[in-house]
Enzyme design. Structure first.
Site, short mmCIF file in Angstrom:
data_model
loop_
_atom_site.label_atom_id
_atom_site.label_comp_id
_atom_site.label_asym_id
_atom_site.label_seq_id
_atom_site.Cartn_x
_atom_site.Cartn_y
_atom_site.Cartn_z
N ASP A 1 9.53 13.58 60.21
CA ASP A 1 9.28 14.95 59.77
C ASP A 1 7.78 15.22 59.83
O ASP A 1 6.99 14.52 59.18
CB ASP A 1 9.81 15.16 58.35
CG ASP A 1 9.81 16.63 57.96
OD1 ASP A 1 10.18 17.47 58.79
OD2 ASP A 1 9.44 16.95 56.82
N HIS B 1 1.60 26.71 56.25
CA HIS B 1 2.26 25.93 55.21
C HIS B 1 1.32 24.89 54.63
O HIS B 1 1.22 24.73 53.39
CB HIS B 1 3.50 25.24 55.81
CG HIS B 1 4.17 24.28 54.87
ND1 HIS B 1 4.71 24.66 53.66
CD2 HIS B 1 4.38 22.94 54.97
CE1 HIS B 1 5.22 23.61 53.05
NE2 HIS B 1 5.04 22.56 53.82
N ARG C 1 -4.77 21.57 45.57
CA ARG C 1 -6.18 21.17 45.61
C ARG C 1 -7.05 22.43 45.61
O ARG C 1 -7.79 22.69 46.58
CB ARG C 1 -6.47 20.33 46.85
CG ARG C 1 -5.69 19.03 46.95
CD ARG C 1 -6.12 18.21 48.17
NE ARG C 1 -6.04 18.97 49.40
CZ ARG C 1 -4.92 19.15 50.13
NH1 ARG C 1 -3.79 18.59 49.72
NH2 ARG C 1 -4.94 19.86 51.22
N GLU D 1 13.54 23.51 53.20
CA GLU D 1 12.44 23.65 54.16
C GLU D 1 13.04 24.06 55.50
O GLU D 1 13.83 23.32 56.09
CB GLU D 1 11.63 22.36 54.31
CG GLU D 1 10.80 22.02 53.08
CD GLU D 1 9.79 20.92 53.34
OE1 GLU D 1 9.94 20.19 54.35
OE2 GLU D 1 8.85 20.77 52.54
N GLU E 1 13.03 24.39 59.25
CA GLU E 1 12.33 23.66 60.31
C GLU E 1 13.10 23.76 61.62
O GLU E 1 14.27 24.15 61.67
CB GLU E 1 12.16 22.19 59.92
CG GLU E 1 11.52 21.99 58.55
CD GLU E 1 11.17 20.54 58.26
OE1 GLU E 1 11.09 19.75 59.22
OE2 GLU E 1 10.96 20.22 57.08
N ASP F 1 15.19 20.45 55.78
CA ASP F 1 14.80 19.19 55.14
C ASP F 1 14.68 19.45 53.64
O ASP F 1 13.61 19.81 53.15
CB ASP F 1 13.49 18.67 55.74
CG ASP F 1 13.21 17.25 55.32
OD1 ASP F 1 14.15 16.46 55.22
OD2 ASP F 1 12.02 16.93 55.09
N ARG G 1 10.88 18.79 44.75
CA ARG G 1 9.42 18.88 44.61
C ARG G 1 8.89 18.09 43.43
O ARG G 1 7.77 17.54 43.50
CB ARG G 1 9.01 20.36 44.49
CG ARG G 1 9.38 21.23 45.68
CD ARG G 1 8.67 20.79 46.94
NE ARG G 1 8.96 21.73 48.05
CZ ARG G 1 8.55 21.55 49.29
NH1 ARG G 1 7.83 20.49 49.60
NH2 ARG G 1 8.85 22.43 50.24
N GLN H 1 9.01 14.39 44.29
CA GLN H 1 8.02 14.14 45.33
C GLN H 1 6.60 14.10 44.75
O GLN H 1 5.78 13.25 45.11
CB GLN H 1 8.12 15.21 46.41
CG GLN H 1 7.14 15.04 47.56
CD GLN H 1 7.24 16.16 48.58
OE1 GLN H 1 8.12 17.01 48.50
NE2 GLN H 1 6.33 16.17 49.53
N LYS I 1 12.60 13.29 49.33
CA LYS I 1 13.00 13.80 50.64
C LYS I 1 14.23 13.10 51.22
O LYS I 1 14.95 13.67 52.03
CB LYS I 1 11.85 13.61 51.64
CG LYS I 1 10.65 14.51 51.40
CD LYS I 1 10.93 15.92 51.87
CE LYS I 1 9.63 16.71 51.96
NZ LYS I 1 9.86 18.06 52.50
N THR J 1 19.07 15.80 54.62
CA THR J 1 18.51 16.66 55.66
C THR J 1 19.69 17.22 56.45
O THR J 1 20.56 16.44 56.86
CB THR J 1 17.58 15.88 56.61
OG1 THR J 1 16.50 15.31 55.86
CG2 THR J 1 17.01 16.78 57.70
N THR K 1 7.92 22.43 57.65
CA THR K 1 8.20 23.80 57.23
C THR K 1 7.53 24.81 58.15
O THR K 1 6.34 24.70 58.45
CB THR K 1 7.73 24.03 55.79
OG1 THR K 1 8.39 23.11 54.94
CG2 THR K 1 8.03 25.45 55.33
N GLU L 1 6.45 27.79 48.54
CA GLU L 1 5.52 28.85 48.92
C GLU L 1 6.01 30.23 48.47
O GLU L 1 5.21 31.05 47.99
CB GLU L 1 5.34 28.86 50.44
CG GLU L 1 4.62 27.64 51.00
CD GLU L 1 4.55 27.71 52.51
OE1 GLU L 1 3.62 28.34 53.03
OE2 GLU L 1 5.44 27.14 53.16
#
Length: 405
Positions: A119, A126, A135, A192, A194, A226, A230, A233, A246, A250, A337, A351
């Site tokens: 992945d 994203h 951050r 997600e 994808e 996927d 969260r 993770q 994760k 999937t 994503t 998001e």
């Protein structure tokens, strides 16, 4: 209606003669086998080959595309050309018609056996959004992000067919207010959106696959969801990457769109600055003009555009093998994503709700920060085909079920 094929195909279906995606299907009491989508039908390639209308029954009387995928580009091209001939030449109508099965009468299965699963993290929008959330005091992109396609290795054993139930995963999670981690069902379950590609022809260990060899190794494309926990993770990814957050599920779409069907959809990708290292350079434009649509409980939540992806599929393949890792038939590579610059182009709940701070409101007035039990997520996509036609990927869907006791 299209006039290209003697099979009646609604011009909006996206399953016209320009597409011809491959899949695996079954009917009650019968073994799985390979078919091709055309309009509202599945063309049974196993029976077609038994009737002598296409070559090599060993490819198609199977519950997996892997044997056909490993046959290589010459076999793929020859079979595609033969199918176009059979479906456009009126003289074949009487012989081919009995092998067309209404898609409503079949069960669509996982199209191939997954060897390895990778992945990527290839959308700049994203990646930057995630950086701004987690951050906020530093550059949204990590120093390596524009130099290589960032990725992690997933778990092939939990790649499921579209429609498979998604059981809410259990695991450890710790919020900023918790003094210690706790154990329980994920409280921040996400999807997600994808796009993935699957390898057909393997490579030799120790030898890289250059970007220009993409068509010689890659069979086609699928849609991918996927699923992500969260909270699990966030707690476990210190310092290593995703694991339990994760690896639980999937989902992939049932139809594999051949690389050859997407030639008209190729566009120039975003300008890459700095210029990638030589092994990542790709002379052809390999952005893909795919229009994705994400639905939650039948309501549109977002419409990402795949053409905005920073790293292209050939670059992803080149990077995944540059260290000499061997490519295997059935290797699945997902894009990460797919997100765009606007809120309605974001490809995941992380998001869309800005990590739970800005709930997403659907058309019926319901709101979501993350997925709830009973929610059904559907991802579908279309692309331009040749001569003004439309190519559809079908859809990948899954419904959230409560965590098991």
């Amino acid at each position: 209606m299209t006039t290209d094929s003697w099979v009646e195909v609604n011009e909006d279906s996206g399953f016209g003669i320009e597409n011809l995606p491959y899949g695996v299907f079954s009917r009650p009491g019968e073994l799985p086998r390979i078919g091709v989508a055309i309009g509202e039908y599945v063309l049974d390639l196993a029976e077609l080959s038994a009737a002598g209308l296409v070559e090599d029954r060993r490819y198609f009387a199977s519950g997996s595309l892997n044997a056909f995928m490993v046959a290589g580009r010459a076999a793929w091209d020859a079979n595609r050309a033969r199918l176009v001939e059979l479906l456009t030449d009126e003289s074949y109508r009487a012989n081919v018609r009995p092998h067309l099965i209404p898609v409503a009468e079949v069960e669509l299965l996982r199209p191939f056996e997954v060897a390895d699963y990778v992945d990527f993290f290839s959308s700049e929008h994203h990646a930057a959004n995630a950086g701004r959330m987690f951050r906020p005091q530093s550059d949204p992109l990590t120093p390596n992000w524009k130099h290589l396609p960032v990725a992690y290795h997933g778990r092939s054993g939990t790649v499921y067919r579209s429609g498979s139930p998604i059981i809410r995963p259990m695991g450890q999670r710790r919020t900023p207010d918790d003094p210690q981690p706790s154990y329980g069902p994920s409280l921040r379950l996400d999807f997600e959106a994808e796009v993935g590609f699957v390898a057909g022809v393997p490579s030799v260990a120790g030898h890289r696959v250059p970007a220009e060899a993409f068509r010689d190794h890659v069979f086609g494309f699928v849609l991918v969801n996927d699923w992500s926990a969260r909270d699990l993770q966030a707690w476990e990814s210190q310092p290593l990457g995703p694991f339990l957050g994760k690896s639980f599920a999937t989902s992939i779409s049932p139809w594999v769109v051949p690389v050859a069907a997407l030639e008209a959809a190729r566009v120039s990708p975003p300008v890459q600055d700095p210029v990638p290292l030589p092994y990542l350079r790709c002379e052809e434009p390999w952005g893909l003009d795919l229009h994705l649509e994400i639905l939650i409980n039948g309501q549109v939540a977002a419409r990402p555009r795949f053409a905005s992806m920073y790293w292209t599929p050939p670059q992803q393949l080149a990077h995944a093998t540059v260290n000499g890792a061997a490519l295997r038939t059935g290797d699945l590579f997902a894009s990460g994503t797919v997100s765009g610059p606007e809120r309605d182009q974001r490809g995941c709940m992380l998001e869309l709700s800005w990590n739970g701070q800005e709930p997403l409101e659907l058309d019926d007035g319901t709101k979501r920060t993350f997925l709830e039990d009973g929610d059904t997520v559907t991802i579908r996509a279309q692309a331009p085909g040749s001569a003004g036609s439309r190519i559809t990927f079908g859809k990948v869907t899954g419904t959230i079920h409560p965590a098991l006791p």
